[in-house]
Write a protein that holds these residues in place. Structure first.
Motif, short mmCIF file in Angstrom:
data_model
loop_
_atom_site.label_atom_id
_atom_site.label_comp_id
_atom_site.label_asym_id
_atom_site.label_seq_id
_atom_site.Cartn_x
_atom_site.Cartn_y
_atom_site.Cartn_z
N GLY A 253 4.21 -3.04 8.00
CA GLY A 253 5.56 -2.58 8.23
C GLY A 253 5.56 -1.11 8.62
N GLN A 254 6.75 -0.57 8.81
CA GLN A 254 6.88 0.81 9.26
C GLN A 254 6.85 1.79 8.10
OE1 GLN A 254 9.41 -1.15 8.74
NE2 GLN A 254 10.88 0.10 7.62
N GLY A 255 7.00 1.29 6.89
CA GLY A 255 6.94 2.14 5.70
C GLY A 255 8.31 2.58 5.22
N THR A 256 8.40 2.82 3.92
CA THR A 256 9.63 3.32 3.32
C THR A 256 9.26 4.41 2.32
OG1 THR A 256 11.70 2.70 2.20
CG2 THR A 256 9.72 1.53 1.52
N GLN A 257 9.98 5.53 2.36
CA GLN A 257 9.65 6.68 1.53
C GLN A 257 10.18 6.50 0.11
OE1 GLN A 257 7.95 9.76 2.31
NE2 GLN A 257 8.10 10.02 0.08
N VAL A 258 9.33 6.77 -0.86
CA VAL A 258 9.72 6.80 -2.26
C VAL A 258 9.42 8.21 -2.78
CG1 VAL A 258 9.24 5.96 -4.58
CG2 VAL A 258 9.37 4.35 -2.66
N THR A 259 10.42 8.85 -3.34
CA THR A 259 10.25 10.19 -3.89
C THR A 259 10.67 10.18 -5.36
OG1 THR A 259 10.72 11.18 -1.74
CG2 THR A 259 10.87 12.61 -3.67
N VAL A 260 9.75 10.57 -6.23
CA VAL A 260 10.01 10.62 -7.67
C VAL A 260 10.03 12.07 -8.08
CG1 VAL A 260 9.32 9.85 -9.96
CG2 VAL A 260 8.80 8.44 -7.93
N LYS B 54 6.55 7.79 -11.81
CA LYS B 54 5.99 9.11 -12.06
C LYS B 54 5.99 9.92 -10.77
CE LYS B 54 2.71 7.01 -15.32
NZ LYS B 54 1.28 6.85 -15.66
N PRO B 55 5.91 11.24 -10.85
CA PRO B 55 5.86 12.04 -9.62
C PRO B 55 4.70 11.63 -8.70
CG PRO B 55 6.32 13.44 -11.50
CD PRO B 55 6.01 12.07 -12.05
N GLU B 56 3.58 11.21 -9.28
CA GLU B 56 2.42 10.82 -8.47
C GLU B 56 2.62 9.50 -7.74
OE1 GLU B 56 2.44 11.73 -11.69
OE2 GLU B 56 0.96 10.56 -12.86
N ASP B 57 3.72 8.81 -8.01
CA ASP B 57 4.06 7.60 -7.25
C ASP B 57 4.76 7.94 -5.94
OD1 ASP B 57 4.92 6.07 -10.37
OD2 ASP B 57 3.08 5.75 -9.20
N THR B 58 5.10 9.20 -5.75
CA THR B 58 5.75 9.63 -4.50
C THR B 58 4.82 9.36 -3.32
OG1 THR B 58 7.07 11.32 -5.59
CG2 THR B 58 6.65 11.61 -3.23
N ALA B 59 5.33 8.61 -2.33
CA ALA B 59 4.51 8.23 -1.17
C ALA B 59 5.37 7.43 -0.20
CB ALA B 59 3.32 7.38 -1.61
N VAL B 60 4.81 7.17 0.95
CA VAL B 60 5.38 6.17 1.85
C VAL B 60 4.73 4.84 1.48
CG1 VAL B 60 5.66 5.40 4.22
CG2 VAL B 60 5.76 7.84 3.69
N TYR B 61 5.55 3.85 1.24
CA TYR B 61 5.07 2.54 0.82
C TYR B 61 5.14 1.57 2.00
CZ TYR B 61 4.82 3.91 -4.05
OH TYR B 61 4.46 4.52 -5.22
N PHE C 278 0.85 -1.17 0.00
CA PHE C 278 0.00 0.00 0.00
C PHE C 278 0.90 1.23 0.00
CE2 PHE C 278 -4.30 -1.60 0.94
CZ PHE C 278 -4.01 -2.92 1.25
N ARG C 279 0.32 2.39 -0.27
CA ARG C 279 1.08 3.63 -0.19
C ARG C 279 0.20 4.75 0.36
NH1 ARG C 279 1.96 4.72 -6.70
NH2 ARG C 279 -0.21 5.34 -7.20
N GLN C 280 0.86 5.75 0.89
CA GLN C 280 0.12 6.85 1.51
C GLN C 280 0.90 8.15 1.37
OE1 GLN C 280 -0.80 6.26 5.68
NE2 GLN C 280 -2.65 7.51 5.51
N THR C 281 0.17 9.23 1.04
CA THR C 281 0.73 10.57 1.00
C THR C 281 0.04 11.40 2.08
OG1 THR C 281 -0.86 11.16 -0.73
CG2 THR C 281 1.33 10.49 -1.43
N PRO C 282 0.68 12.47 2.52
CA PRO C 282 0.12 13.29 3.61
C PRO C 282 -1.30 13.77 3.30
CG PRO C 282 2.39 13.89 3.24
CD PRO C 282 2.02 12.94 2.13
N GLY C 283 -2.19 13.59 4.26
CA GLY C 283 -3.56 14.07 4.13
C GLY C 283 -4.47 13.15 3.34
N LYS C 284 -3.94 12.01 2.88
CA LYS C 284 -4.75 11.08 2.11
C LYS C 284 -4.81 9.73 2.79
CE LYS C 284 -4.14 13.09 -2.49
NZ LYS C 284 -3.80 12.79 -3.91
N GLU C 285 -5.84 8.96 2.44
CA GLU C 285 -5.96 7.62 2.99
C GLU C 285 -4.94 6.69 2.33
OE1 GLU C 285 -10.73 7.54 4.10
OE2 GLU C 285 -9.88 6.07 2.72
#
Length: 127
Positions: free
Chosen positions: A118-125, A87-94, A37-44
């Motif tokens: 898991g604790q999550g891992t940041q992906v930045t595109v 893509k830039p829109e793939d930027t999230a914590v996975y 799963f992935r999550q960005t700030p302010g989103k589910e």
């Protein structure tokens, strides 16, 4: 005690690739669906991909189909997410997740069914 530990996140340019890894330890000896799963700030939290215990059923979010591949290595308790054409829109914590299921052929897409995270891992595109 179940523990999921992700690694492999980082910064990548648009069009690049990353491979995320998840080591699942302490899992009960029952069937589990594994997912990312992935999550960005302010989103589910958003579903990305899931694979059944047997490995015969795989489901992807429409936004990643054809670009991402979930790989499962039960012998080594590993799950991977190969991400291509980022893509830039793939930027999230996975996040890696595990759900106990009744069937070895079930790939679960709903976050509410996943009991282990898991604790999550940041992906930045970035461009």
């Amino acid at each position: 005690q179940v523990q999921l530990v992700e690694s492999g996140g980082g910064w990548v340019q648009v069009g690049g690739s990353l491979r995320l890894s998840c080591l699942a330890s302490g899992m009960p000896n029952t069937a589990h669906s594994m997912a990312w799963f992935r999550q960005t700030p302010g989103k589910e939290r958003e579903f990305v991909a899931a694979k059944s215990d047997r490995g015969d059923k795989t489901t992807y979010a429409d936004s990643v189909k054809g670009r991402f591949t979930i790989i499962r290595d039960n012998a080594n308790h590993m799950v991977y997410l190969q991400m291509n054409s980022l893509k830039p829109e793939d930027t999230a914590v996975y996040y890696c997740a595990a759900a106990q299921v009744n069937s070895v052929h079930e790939a679960v897409v709903f976050a509410t069914r996943y009991g282990y995270w898991g604790q999550g891992t940041q992906v930045t595109v970035s461009s």
